[in-house]
Scaffold this active site. Sequence first.
Site, PDB file in Angstrom:
ATOM      1  N   SER A 142       0.866  -1.182   0.000  1.00 53.24           N
ATOM      2  CA  SER A 142       0.000   0.000   0.000  1.00 53.24           C
ATOM      3  C   SER A 142       0.900   1.228   0.000  1.00 53.24           C
ATOM      4  O   SER A 142       2.029   1.191   0.500  1.00 53.24           O
ATOM      5  CB  SER A 142      -0.881   0.021   1.256  1.00 53.24           C
ATOM      6  OG  SER A 142      -1.529   1.278   1.416  1.00 53.24           O
ATOM      7  N   TYR A 167      -1.352  -0.755  10.501  1.00 49.52           N
ATOM      8  CA  TYR A 167      -1.497  -1.026   9.068  1.00 49.52           C
ATOM      9  C   TYR A 167      -0.307  -0.477   8.280  1.00 49.52           C
ATOM     10  O   TYR A 167       0.302  -1.173   7.464  1.00 49.52           O
ATOM     11  CB  TYR A 167      -2.803  -0.422   8.552  1.00 49.52           C
ATOM     12  CG  TYR A 167      -3.054  -0.654   7.090  1.00 49.52           C
ATOM     13  CD1 TYR A 167      -3.515  -1.892   6.630  1.00 49.52           C
ATOM     14  CD2 TYR A 167      -2.837   0.359   6.157  1.00 49.52           C
ATOM     15  CE1 TYR A 167      -3.755  -2.117   5.280  1.00 49.52           C
ATOM     16  CE2 TYR A 167      -3.071   0.140   4.802  1.00 49.52           C
ATOM     17  CZ  TYR A 167      -3.533  -1.099   4.380  1.00 49.52           C
ATOM     18  OH  TYR A 167      -3.757  -1.304   3.034  1.00 49.52           O
TER      19      TYR A 167
END
Length: 260
Positions: free
Chosen positions: A149, A166
Site C-alpha cells: 500500500s 497497518y
Amino acid sequence: MRTPQELFSLQGKTALVTGGSRGLGLQMAEALGEQGARVVISARKQEELDEAVAHLAARGIEASAIAVDLSKEANVQPFVEEALRRLGQIDILVNNAGASWGAPAEDHPLEAWDKVMNLNVRSIFLVSQAVGKLSMIPRHYGKIINISSIAGLAGNGPGTMQTIAYNTSKGAVVNFTRTLAGEWGRHGITVNSIAPGFFPSKMTKGVLESIGVDRLAKGSPLGRLGDDEDLKGALILFASDASKHITGQILAVDGGVSAV
C-alpha cells in the site's frame, strides 16, 4: 522471439489469490482469469467466496475457493497443499489478504496490533514459504505479487488517518518483497509488489466516509480514486513473462499521490 501479446498471456498458468473474495482481491482474480489462468481464491467467509466464484464463472473464468484464516499458522500448510491438489502447480501467488485497524498510536490495542501483523506480514511469509518450497523452487519458476500500500511508503498527515499498525505492516511487506526477490532470484522466481492508493472497498469505507471522497480525490494528480480496472494492468505485468527481468520492485497504483 515472443510477441507482446504472447508475453502477457497467462494461458496454461495457475494462480492462487489470497483475500480474493471481494474488493481488490476479486478484481485481481478476475484479471488473471481473463488472461487465461486457472484460479484458486481464498478468504475466511465461505458465503463471500461462493459469490466470488459465481461472479468469476459468469465471466467464463475457471475458479474455485478455499475458506481459510491465514492468520493462524496451522492453517497455512494444509491450505497450500489443497491449492496444489486443485491446480497441480502454483505459477502465480498473489498475497492480498489483509486487515486494518484505526486507532491513535497511544491507545492502539495490542491485540489489534497483533491481528494486523499476523495477517498482513506473518501470513505472507508463511504462504510464500510454503508455495516456494512445495511448487516454485522445485520447478525453478514462480511469480509472487505482494499487495502492499502507499501507506507503507510514508506516514499519515495530520487530520487524515490513524493506522499505525497497518502502515507499519505494509512497510514490512515492501521490504519483505525486496529481500525475498534477492534471495529467490536464483530459483527463477520474481517477487514484486503493487502498492495501491485509495480504492473504494470494505476496508477503506470508514476512511472514505470520515475524510471524504472529494478531498481524497483532490489530493491525487489525476483527481480521482482507483476503480475496478486500475490494478489489472500492473498485476498482469508482474504475473506474466512480460516481467521476467523485473524483480524486487514496488509499483504504486495511486493516481500519482505518492509522487507529489
